[in-house]
Enzyme design. Structure first.
Site, short mmCIF file in Angstrom:
data_model
loop_
_atom_site.label_atom_id
_atom_site.label_comp_id
_atom_site.label_asym_id
_atom_site.label_seq_id
_atom_site.Cartn_x
_atom_site.Cartn_y
_atom_site.Cartn_z
N PRO A 289 8.40 32.72 6.91
CA PRO A 289 8.69 33.54 8.09
C PRO A 289 7.64 33.34 9.18
CG PRO A 289 8.89 34.83 6.08
CD PRO A 289 8.26 33.52 5.69
N GLU A 290 8.10 32.92 10.35
CA GLU A 290 7.23 32.74 11.49
C GLU A 290 7.43 33.91 12.45
OE1 GLU A 290 5.07 30.44 11.49
OE2 GLU A 290 5.81 28.69 10.40
N LYS B 147 2.42 37.18 12.98
CA LYS B 147 3.33 37.21 11.83
C LYS B 147 3.21 38.50 11.02
CE LYS B 147 2.58 32.21 11.54
NZ LYS B 147 2.14 31.08 10.69
N ARG C 157 8.42 34.64 -4.03
CA ARG C 157 7.24 33.95 -4.53
C ARG C 157 5.98 34.82 -4.55
NH1 ARG C 157 6.69 27.89 -2.44
NH2 ARG C 157 5.19 27.96 -4.15
N ARG D 215 -1.67 18.70 9.03
CA ARG D 215 -0.33 19.27 9.05
C ARG D 215 0.69 18.23 9.49
NH1 ARG D 215 -0.49 24.83 9.29
NH2 ARG D 215 1.70 24.65 8.65
#
Length: 275
Positions: free
Chosen positions: A2-3, A58, A111, A260
């Site tokens: 989730p951003e 976030k 998770r 990244r």
């Protein structure tokens, strides 16, 4: 993961359900997601009325009537849901808030990397976590001030939550694509018009994502996200290989910047020249 756009969507969903509601009970199904003692959390929230919601980057906040804040951070797989009957409790619900409306709000996290915390205020939480201004709220002047003296590639700086909160990896790639800036450009080499373009792209990308409730397939056709090589096995010449949405014959280049995965159009985003 989730951003910011997803978290803003969660906040709006929660806002409709919880504002002016009193939390009548707290049920913990898995304490792994708690960053505060369960009894302390229960004493802090049960009987309190939610007066508003908030978001910083976030992080999503439920503002309680005693001034304290319940902080929801969704980690990699977090989500929220609502139900009335126990049989309808969403799978992977870790914590449930009971409301006096009869609804139950579920903090869902398969998770279990998400966290629920307590804070005295949004401001104290922001200071404790060393978070910069929210990416939707930062001004062009603030952004330039934070970047213009940094002899560091612009992508990792935009990912630095102490500079501006809420920009994740795909968002930064999209922002830089929309602004026409290569992710390896050193921030101090950007010109005033490029800082303006960068700020405008942040607002455009985030605004678009929120407007479409983070449903990426509905994004405009000229967004890089449609061309990202989500399948790492994709090779040039295959159907899975992706091309620039603006230059049909230009292959999107994948590399790593600041550790990244990074996607770039070599035409839209010219590589920086070596000094």
């Amino acid at each position: 993961m989730p951003e910011l756009p997803e978290v803003e969507t969660y906040r709006r969903f929660l806002h409709e359900l919880v504002v002016a509601q009193t939390i009548t009970a707290l049920e913990v199904h898995d304490a792994h997601v708690l960053a505060v003692d369960e009894d302390t959390l229960r004493q802090a929230v049960v009987g309190r009325t939610v007066r508003d919601t908030g978001r910083l980057g976030k992080n999503c906040f439920l503002l309680l009537d005693d001034g304290r804040v319940l902080v929801l951070h969704f980690g990699m797989t977090g989500d929220v849901g609502a139900y009335r009957d126990p049989a309808d409790r969403p799978r992977f619900t870790r914590v449930t808030l009971y409301l006096d409306s009869g609804l139950r709000v579920a903090f869902i996290d398969p998770r279990k990397f998400g966290r629920i915390r307590l804070a005295d205020s949004i401001e104290t939480y922001q200071q404790a976590k060393k978070l910069g201004p929210d990416a939707l709220d930062i001004s062009p002047e603030q952004l330039q001030q934070k970047l213009q003296r940094r002899k560091v590639a612009v992508k990792p700086l935009l990912l630095d939550q102490s500079i501006t909160a809420g920009l994740g990896n795909w968002i930064v790639d999209e922002v830089l694509f929309q602004a026409g800036i290569h992710p390896e450009r050193l921030a101090h080499t950007l010109q005033a018009d490029e800082y303006q373009a960068l700020h405008g792209a942040i607002q455009h990308v985030l605004g678009t994502a929120i407007r479409h409730e983070a449903t990426y397939r509905h994004f405009p056709a000229d967004f890089l996200i449609h061309a990202r090589q989500w399948d790492d096995s994709a090779t040039p010449g295959t159907d899975a290989h992706r091309f620039c949405p603006r230059h049909a014959n230009t292959e999107i280049v994948k590399s790593y910047v600041g550790g990244r995965a990074t996607y770039v159009c070599p035409v839209c985003q010219p590589a920086p020249t070596l000094a």
